[in-house]
Design a protein around this motif. Sequence first.
Motif, PDB file in Angstrom:
ATOM      1  N   GLY A 156       0.810  -1.213   0.000  1.00 57.27           N
ATOM      2  CA  GLY A 156       0.000   0.000   0.000  1.00 57.27           C
ATOM      3  C   GLY A 156       0.842   1.260   0.000  1.00 57.27           C
ATOM      4  N   ARG A 157       1.887   1.286   0.815  1.00 55.28           N
ATOM      5  CA  ARG A 157       2.755   2.456   0.872  1.00 55.28           C
ATOM      6  C   ARG A 157       3.471   2.677  -0.460  1.00 55.28           C
ATOM      7  N   THR A 158       3.834   1.585  -1.121  1.00 52.26           N
ATOM      8  CA  THR A 158       4.493   1.708  -2.423  1.00 52.26           C
ATOM      9  C   THR A 158       3.534   2.285  -3.457  1.00 52.26           C
ATOM     10  N   ARG A 159       2.330   1.782  -3.478  1.00 55.09           N
ATOM     11  CA  ARG A 159       1.366   2.242  -4.473  1.00 55.09           C
ATOM     12  C   ARG A 159       0.964   3.697  -4.244  1.00 55.09           C
ATOM     13  N   ARG A 160       1.039   4.150  -3.001  1.00 58.83           N
ATOM     14  CA  ARG A 160       0.726   5.555  -2.704  1.00 58.83           C
ATOM     15  C   ARG A 160       1.916   6.478  -2.942  1.00 58.83           C
ATOM     16  N   GLY A 161       3.043   5.929  -3.306  1.00 54.21           N
ATOM     17  CA  GLY A 161       4.215   6.746  -3.590  1.00 54.21           C
ATOM     18  C   GLY A 161       5.044   7.092  -2.374  1.00 54.21           C
ATOM     19  N   GLU A 162       4.736   6.488  -1.236  1.00 51.98           N
ATOM     20  CA  GLU A 162       5.520   6.754  -0.030  1.00 51.98           C
ATOM     21  C   GLU A 162       6.853   6.009  -0.052  1.00 51.98           C
ATOM     22  N   ILE A 163       6.918   4.940  -0.835  1.00 52.96           N
ATOM     23  CA  ILE A 163       8.125   4.125  -1.014  1.00 52.96           C
ATOM     24  C   ILE A 163       8.370   4.012  -2.510  1.00 52.96           C
ATOM     25  N   SER A 164       9.621   4.032  -2.920  1.00 48.94           N
ATOM     26  CA  SER A 164       9.927   3.842  -4.340  1.00 48.94           C
ATOM     27  C   SER A 164       9.515   2.451  -4.792  1.00 48.94           C
ATOM     28  N   ALA A 165       8.941   2.367  -5.962  1.00 44.34           N
ATOM     29  CA  ALA A 165       8.625   1.062  -6.539  1.00 44.34           C
ATOM     30  C   ALA A 165       9.897   0.450  -7.109  1.00 44.34           C
ATOM     31  N   PRO A 166      10.155  -0.822  -6.850  1.00 45.34           N
ATOM     32  CA  PRO A 166      11.351  -1.443  -7.408  1.00 45.34           C
ATOM     33  C   PRO A 166      11.261  -1.572  -8.927  1.00 45.34           C
ATOM     34  N   VAL A 167      12.390  -1.428  -9.578  1.00 46.31           N
ATOM     35  CA  VAL A 167      12.493  -1.640 -11.018  1.00 46.31           C
ATOM     36  C   VAL A 167      12.878  -3.102 -11.237  1.00 46.31           C
ATOM     37  N   VAL A 168      12.156  -3.794 -12.102  1.00 54.29           N
ATOM     38  CA  VAL A 168      12.394  -5.220 -12.333  1.00 54.29           C
ATOM     39  C   VAL A 168      12.760  -5.451 -13.789  1.00 54.29           C
ATOM     40  N   THR A 169      13.905  -6.081 -14.014  1.00 56.44           N
ATOM     41  CA  THR A 169      14.338  -6.484 -15.353  1.00 56.44           C
ATOM     42  C   THR A 169      14.493  -7.997 -15.341  1.00 56.44           C
ATOM     43  N   THR A 170      13.901  -8.677 -16.310  1.00 54.98           N
ATOM     44  CA  THR A 170      13.866 -10.137 -16.293  1.00 54.98           C
ATOM     45  C   THR A 170      14.654 -10.714 -17.458  1.00 54.98           C
ATOM     46  N   PHE A 171      15.398 -11.768 -17.162  1.00 54.76           N
ATOM     47  CA  PHE A 171      16.150 -12.516 -18.171  1.00 54.76           C
ATOM     48  C   PHE A 171      15.564 -13.923 -18.221  1.00 54.76           C
TER      49      PHE A 171
END
Length: 309
Positions: free
Chosen positions: A15-30
């Motif tokens: 919830g905190r991530t979606r509200r912008g209180e925490i940075s969302a992680p960037v995911v790169t997949t191989f």
Amino acid sequence: MSGDPHLRQAKQQVGRTRRGEISAPVVTTFFDERTFTATHVVHDPITKSAAVIDSVMDFDQAAGRISFETADRVVEHLRSEGLVLDWLLETHAHADHLSAAPYIQQRLGGQIAIGEQIRVVQQMFGKIFNEGTEFARDGSQFDRLFRDGDKFDLGTIPAIALHVPGHTPADMTYVIGDAAFVGDTLFMPDYGTARTDFPGGDARQLYKSIRRLLALPDETRVFLCHDYKAPNRDFYAWETTIAAERAANVHIHEGVSEDAFVAMRTARDATLAMPRLILPSVQVNMRAGNLPEPEANGARYLKLPLNTL
């Protein structure tokens, strides 16, 4: 799940991530098509701290040779993006590919981690492979053993480890910000769920573990370890959401009872062949991706026990 404090923490984190209180992680997949494995590189866009989840060592079983082209792609990505590797996370001791975690660690650092129940897996498979006393069964090959609810950080992004047994006793889901890395516990909605017929697997446990995950917020991003292309789908996929899994997972969508799931899973598992690389994979992965020690002639060997699985 109101009495589950670890799940409550994970839900608050999403919830905190979606509200912008925490940075969302960037995911790169191989994606490694030979083993159908998705290796995820996760990083904090602020600090550049990174984790590699479920890496792959290349293994030519017929020739008895290992190589690291797949892992080198991950290493090059981390270097080119200026990422600092903090974690090499294993969702469980895989039966279908060999981990490249030590190889990546030697080049970039980071801690190799898995769930603390790897000790149970080591005990079971230590007997199957008749490992001697030199094979430690206390999880000491790993830098960190996570318990259910253990918290850690990826830079500025909080993360929590959730124990989700059923496929194996040691399966973990890592919720990092708003992203849940579920290993083999779930597949894409059109493909279903993990098998439970390996030593230590349990269909009822898996049902409970998945129901726990499905209590996460709808918008939770879900990243899978494998994909095999469901019928009528001609592309590989490894990202979905909790909402999509709850609504449409062909094995365990909302409304499927525990008894119905166990009956389905038990019948389906009885039709499945063992994974092609299960014997070499487990021997390496229960050692945190390390090969067995060399024998007197300097060569390393993987065992092929007969009629045991």
